[in-house]
Design an enzyme around this catalytic site. Structure first.
Site, PDB file in Angstrom:
ATOM      1  N   LYS A 106       0.232   3.471  -6.848  1.00  0.00           N
ATOM      2  CA  LYS A 106       0.623   3.073  -5.488  1.00  0.00           C
ATOM      3  C   LYS A 106       1.838   2.145  -5.547  1.00  0.00           C
ATOM      4  CE  LYS A 106      -1.450   0.951  -1.326  1.00  0.00           C
ATOM      5  NZ  LYS A 106      -2.679   0.344  -0.787  1.00  0.00           N
ATOM      6  N   SER A 159      -8.776   0.381   1.810  1.00  0.00           N
ATOM      7  CA  SER A 159      -7.564   1.171   1.592  1.00  0.00           C
ATOM      8  C   SER A 159      -7.658   2.218   0.490  1.00  0.00           C
ATOM      9  CB  SER A 159      -6.377   0.248   1.291  1.00  0.00           C
ATOM     10  OG  SER A 159      -5.894  -0.301   2.492  1.00  0.00           O
ATOM     11  N   SER A 181      -4.731   2.379   3.428  1.00  0.00           N
ATOM     12  CA  SER A 181      -3.309   2.439   3.216  1.00  0.00           C
ATOM     13  C   SER A 181      -2.860   3.215   1.975  1.00  0.00           C
ATOM     14  CB  SER A 181      -2.764   1.011   3.106  1.00  0.00           C
ATOM     15  OG  SER A 181      -3.266   0.375   1.946  1.00  0.00           O
TER      16      SER A 181
END
Lengths: 106, 469
Positions: free
Chosen positions: B81, B180, B156
């Site tokens: 990420k 997330s 997210s």
């Protein structure tokens, strides 16, 4: 309800230039969010025992064993090991130094 | 070389196949890079792809040939990420304000992945600075759900979920602040693990909410998530919040003195806003757990209803402090004004997206004189009550189950247009574990299991049994 002036002040405290046309939309959204999160005020927290002045506002918290989280003082790495990479990320630099505008104005 | 079936591939299978010589790390990495080339333009899962991943894979193959000792993830392609620092690579938090910023060091998790022989494929898209639950807040465009491209993959950690679910990576790292990783795992049919607060070092993670954040793995199976967790977990002198007495790998020693594992079901789950299918499905899953031999017991978590209000006070408060550093002076984007103050104002005003600005200003509000007692301190008190609730419940049960999300993956561009609160409610079942710092795992289909601190082993054991792994 938050006034536009209060909102402008908060934005300026956060160092964010808000476009005027977004302020009204943000005001109604923040009002809704603040009303929603304000639900926490309904919670009964009287069961939390209050402690000494410094932490009393939060209530009794089981603190973990206190320990030193800092490394021993010393030389962590040779001087300049990261300098070039860090300076390369500066938006503005001169001779390996960060360059910013003058803070004190006449 | 026979075509590698990426759909069916797991870390375990890949390791065995590489050991047997059925294919090399280079071949498996190439398969993923080709898939990325073919599918990423539509999915927008990756913001940057490391073409030199092939070189890292060749190194693993060389080592194998020489008979050298290989790490636990040798040759395993993984996506990262875009909030985790990989030395020399751009790291932006999917924000314009960090455009062009190159990481000057490896995050501790990245050093550990390198040591274990993992092959990093690239940086994945996400909601800007991990603020969002759909991936739509990225400054670089939304990610699409590989299972149905008209829907969001959740957020997210949108790109990491889409990468694994779409076979653009075998596994991935995301970050967890309030769900997330678990929520996108639920939306894309994956396993998502939120480790115990402090189990994984956050050195080199862009900070959002420091008292909630944890780096967290995705896997196609519980065993895959466990394998990555065992590599990245452990104390780190560079992160003072990392736990010192963590045993890694955590052995499965679940409730040995007892005959049965007791699973708690909160009787006060906030089910009002839930899709009726979610409730029906959850009931079936409880039955399945019972059939698997677990004892099911009703428990109460009286302050659960305050989780989202608590979360959306503490998070903006901490975020407003953590994001103060992006001011156009030391990193990334810089917008020029008449003086230094104007530089800050313009850089932040233009560099941050709407949701980030909204949360920072909200944070300034709940921390401002006259309001901090009613909001921030009250939220901290309720957080303490929630911790006590969970501690009490775990006196009776070994694990707690809830749904992971209140509904299925939603259409792109729908929820983001409505009130921000609607998006905030996406975290309704996942945020509590972050608030109390306990580990939790999301497994298909939409089941979340929560365990006491440092009992990831409980999650792995129940999760595997539930999925028949």
């Amino acid at each position: 309800m938050l006034s536009i002036e209060e909102l402008r002040n908060l934005a300026s405290l956060a160092r964010i230039a808000m476009p005027d046309n977004e302020l009204e939309e943000l005001r109604s959204q923040l009002d809704e969010i603040i009303g929603f999160v304000g639900e926490v005020q309904k919670a009964d927290t009287t069961s939390l025992k209050l402690r000494g002045a410094s932490t009393s506002s939060v209530g009794e918290v089981a603190l973990p064993e206190l320990r030193n989280v800092f490394r021993d003082d010393g030389v962590p790495h040779e001087t300049g090991k990261f300098t070039r990479d860090i300076v390369a990320n500066f938006p503005d630099s001169k001779d390996g130094y960060l360059r910013v505008k003058k803070i004190l104005e006449k | 070389m026979s075509e590698i079936n990426l759909k069916q591939l797991t870390i375990k299978k890949a390791r065995e196949s590489m050991e047997k010589g059925e294919y090399s790390a280079e071949e498996i990495t190439r398969s993923y890079l080709e898939n990325i080339k073919a599918k990423n333009p539509e999915l927008n899962a990756y913001l940057a792809v490391f073409d030199d991943a092939i070189d890292a894979a060749r190194e693993v193959d060389e080592k194998r040939k020489k008979g050298e000792k290989l790490g636990a993830l040798a040759g395993i392609p993984i996506a990262i990420k875009d909030v985790i620092m990989v030395k020399g690579r751009e790291v932006t938090g999917a924000s314009k304000i960090l455009k062009g910023h190159r990481a000057t060091y490896d995050a501790t998790v990245i050093s550990k992945l390198r040591e274990a022989g993992a092959i990093m494929l690239g940086m994945t898209n996400c909601d800007e600075f991990a603020m969002g639950a759909s991936g739509e807040n990225s400054a670089y465009g939304p990610t699409k759900n590989p299972l149905n491209t008209s829907k969001v993959p959740g957020g997210s950690s949108s790109g990491s979920a889409a990468a694994v679910a779409g076979d653009l990576a075998l596994t991935a790292l995301g970050s967890e602040t309030g769900g997330s990783v678990r929520q996108p795992a639920a939306f894309t049919g994956l396993v998502g693990l939120k480790p115990t607060y402090g189990a994984v070092s956050r050195y080199g993670l862009l900070a959002l909410c420091s008292s909630f954040d944890q780096i967290a793995p995705f896997g196609k199976t519980v065993a895959d998530a466990e394998a990555v967790f065992n590599v990245i977990a452990g104390q780190d002198p560079l992160d003072s919040t990392s736990i010192s007495k963590l045993k890694t790998p955590i052995s499965s020693n679940l409730a040995k003195p007892k005959l049965k594992t007791v699973i708690g079901v909160p009787s006060d789950l906030p089910l009002e806003g839930c899709d009726p299918h979610v409730i029906a499905n959850f009931k079936l899953q409880i039955e399945k757990l019972r059939e698997l031999g677990y004892e099911i017991r009703d428990i109460t978590l009286p302050n659960l209803k305050y989780a989202i209000p608590v979360y959306y006070i503490i998070l903006p408060a901490e975020a407003s402090a953590n994001l103060a550093r992006y001011d156009g002076v030391r990193y990334g984007a810089h917008k020029d004004g008449a003086n230094l103050l104007e530089d800050y104002m313009k850089t932040k005003g233009e560099g941050y997206g709407k949701e980030v600005r909204r949360r920072i200003i909200l944070g300034a509000y709940v921390l401002s004189a006259g309001y901090y007692d009613a909001y921030y301190y009250q939220a901290m008190r309720v957080r303490e009550l929630m911790k006590q609730d969970f501690a009490r419940a775990f006196g009776e049960v070994d694990a707690i189950v809830t749904p992971t999300t209140a509904g299925p993956a939603f259409e792109l561009g729908t929820k983001s247009k409505r009130s921000p609160i609607e998006m905030y409610l996406e975290d309704i079942f996942t945020a509590p574990a972050n608030i109390v710092g306990m580990p939790a795992i999301a497994v298909p289909e939409n089941l979340q299991i929560i365990a006491p601190h440092q009992r990831e082993d409980v999650l792995f054991e129940i999760g595997k049994k539930f999925l028949n792994e």
